[in-house]
Design a protein around this motif. Structure first.
Motif, short mmCIF file in Angstrom:
data_model
loop_
_atom_site.label_atom_id
_atom_site.label_comp_id
_atom_site.label_asym_id
_atom_site.label_seq_id
_atom_site.Cartn_x
_atom_site.Cartn_y
_atom_site.Cartn_z
N CYS A 1 -45.87 31.13 -50.89
CA CYS A 1 -46.28 29.71 -50.83
C CYS A 1 -45.10 28.80 -51.17
O CYS A 1 -44.85 27.81 -50.49
CB CYS A 1 -47.44 29.47 -51.80
N GLU A 2 -44.38 29.15 -52.22
CA GLU A 2 -43.25 28.33 -52.67
C GLU A 2 -42.14 28.30 -51.62
O GLU A 2 -41.67 27.23 -51.23
CB GLU A 2 -42.71 28.90 -53.99
N LEU A 3 -41.71 29.46 -51.15
CA LEU A 3 -40.61 29.51 -50.19
C LEU A 3 -41.00 28.95 -48.82
O LEU A 3 -40.17 28.34 -48.14
CB LEU A 3 -40.06 30.93 -50.06
N ALA A 4 -42.25 29.14 -48.43
CA ALA A 4 -42.71 28.52 -47.17
C ALA A 4 -42.62 27.00 -47.27
O ALA A 4 -42.21 26.34 -46.31
CB ALA A 4 -44.14 28.96 -46.87
N THR A 5 -42.97 26.47 -48.42
CA THR A 5 -42.85 25.02 -48.64
C THR A 5 -41.39 24.60 -48.59
O THR A 5 -41.05 23.59 -47.97
CB THR A 5 -43.49 24.62 -49.98
N TYR A 6 -40.52 25.35 -49.25
CA TYR A 6 -39.08 25.04 -49.21
C TYR A 6 -38.58 24.96 -47.78
O TYR A 6 -37.91 24.00 -47.39
CB TYR A 6 -38.26 26.10 -49.95
N GLY A 7 -38.86 26.00 -47.00
CA GLY A 7 -38.36 26.05 -45.63
C GLY A 7 -38.93 24.96 -44.75
O GLY A 7 -38.20 24.31 -44.00
N MET A 8 -40.23 24.73 -44.87
CA MET A 8 -40.89 23.74 -44.02
C MET A 8 -40.45 22.32 -44.40
O MET A 8 -40.10 21.52 -43.52
CB MET A 8 -42.41 23.86 -44.15
N VAL A 9 -40.47 22.00 -45.68
CA VAL A 9 -40.14 20.63 -46.10
C VAL A 9 -38.66 20.33 -45.85
O VAL A 9 -38.33 19.25 -45.36
CB VAL A 9 -40.53 20.40 -47.58
N SER A 10 -37.78 21.27 -46.17
CA SER A 10 -36.35 21.00 -45.94
C SER A 10 -36.08 20.80 -44.45
O SER A 10 -35.34 19.89 -44.06
CB SER A 10 -35.49 22.13 -46.50
N GLY A 11 -36.71 21.62 -43.60
CA GLY A 11 -36.53 21.45 -42.16
C GLY A 11 -37.12 20.16 -41.64
O GLY A 11 -36.53 19.49 -40.79
N PHE A 12 -38.29 19.79 -42.15
CA PHE A 12 -38.94 18.56 -41.71
C PHE A 12 -38.10 17.34 -42.10
O PHE A 12 -37.86 16.46 -41.27
CB PHE A 12 -40.34 18.45 -42.32
N LEU A 13 -37.62 17.32 -43.33
CA LEU A 13 -36.83 16.17 -43.79
C LEU A 13 -35.49 16.09 -43.04
O LEU A 13 -35.12 15.02 -42.55
CB LEU A 13 -36.57 16.27 -45.30
N PHE A 14 -34.81 17.21 -42.95
CA PHE A 14 -33.46 17.19 -42.37
C PHE A 14 -33.50 16.99 -40.87
O PHE A 14 -32.70 16.21 -40.33
CB PHE A 14 -32.73 18.50 -42.72
N GLN A 15 -34.41 17.66 -40.18
CA GLN A 15 -34.45 17.59 -38.72
C GLN A 15 -35.37 16.47 -38.23
O GLN A 15 -34.94 15.57 -37.53
CB GLN A 15 -34.91 18.93 -38.13
N ASN A 16 -36.64 16.53 -38.60
CA ASN A 16 -37.63 15.60 -38.04
C ASN A 16 -37.50 14.18 -38.57
O ASN A 16 -37.67 13.22 -37.82
CB ASN A 16 -39.04 16.12 -38.28
N LEU A 17 -37.25 14.03 -39.87
CA LEU A 17 -37.06 12.69 -40.42
C LEU A 17 -35.61 12.25 -40.39
O LEU A 17 -35.26 11.21 -40.93
CB LEU A 17 -37.61 12.62 -41.86
#
Length: 184
Positions: free
Chosen positions: A82-98
């Motif tokens: 749960c923790e690492l999935a959040t890390y990967g998803m949020v970091s990718g969303f912020l860096f790429q999508n936002l």
């Protein structure tokens, strides 16, 4: 480009399996919980590959490690997923999508925010297991203890991840990321 992304994701997964083994070979009993070596490739993969690959990497890194090596332990693997999935998803969303890649120190900002989000999710799932289901995990105090013991790893992440991401992007391995950052 999809092949490159999948290859890079597989490389991050392999590194997430190898790094903890290297730290354990040093001889420190709790090296994983202190230096958080599995987190490094998940953050790097999330930032460079985006939220979907980051999410998958965060799920499969601890799960694959558990199946192959028995680490993390059975009582911790779901919480790390749960923790690492959040890390990967949020970091990718912020860096790429936002488009944090356009911001000065965008990789560092995305990293810090995803670290916070991951620890919040970790706290929520530990709390649910402890207070709702009665699993003796220590609740919020366990989250505080895990965060405190992981400070050396957090420092390593803050120092190395943004630099590694910048070097990979500027090296042009992932063409679209290189174009993105060079335009920033």
């Amino acid at each position: 480009m999809r092949t490159k992304r999948m290859t890079f994701g597989a490389m991050c997964l392999a590194i997430s399996l190898l790094l903890p083994q290297i730290f354990h070979m040093i001889g420190m009993q709790q090296a994983g919980s202190i230096f958080l070596p599995m987190h490094l490739p998940v953050f790097i993969g999330g930032l460079l590959l985006g939220p979907v690959y980051g999410l998958l990497l965060g799920i499969f890194a601890p799960l694959t490690s558990f199946v192959i090596t028995g680490m993390p332990s059975a009582d911790r693997v779901i919480f790390m997923m749960c923790e690492l999935a959040t890390y990967g998803m949020v970091s990718g969303f912020l860096f790429q999508n936002l488009q944090f890649y356009k911001k000065k120190m965008g990789a560092l900002i995305a990293l810090i925010l995803s670290m916070i989000a991951g620890r919040i999710i970790y706290g929520i799932v530990i709390s649910i297991a402890t207070y709702v289901f009665g699993v003796p995990l220590g609740g919020i105090m366990a989250v505080i203890a895990a965060t405190s013991s992981g400070i050396p790893g957090i420092i390593i992440q803050l120092i190395f991840v943004p630099g590694i991401v910048t070097a990979i992007v500027k090296g042009g391995y992932l063409d679209e990321s290189a174009t993105i950052t060079k335009n920033a």
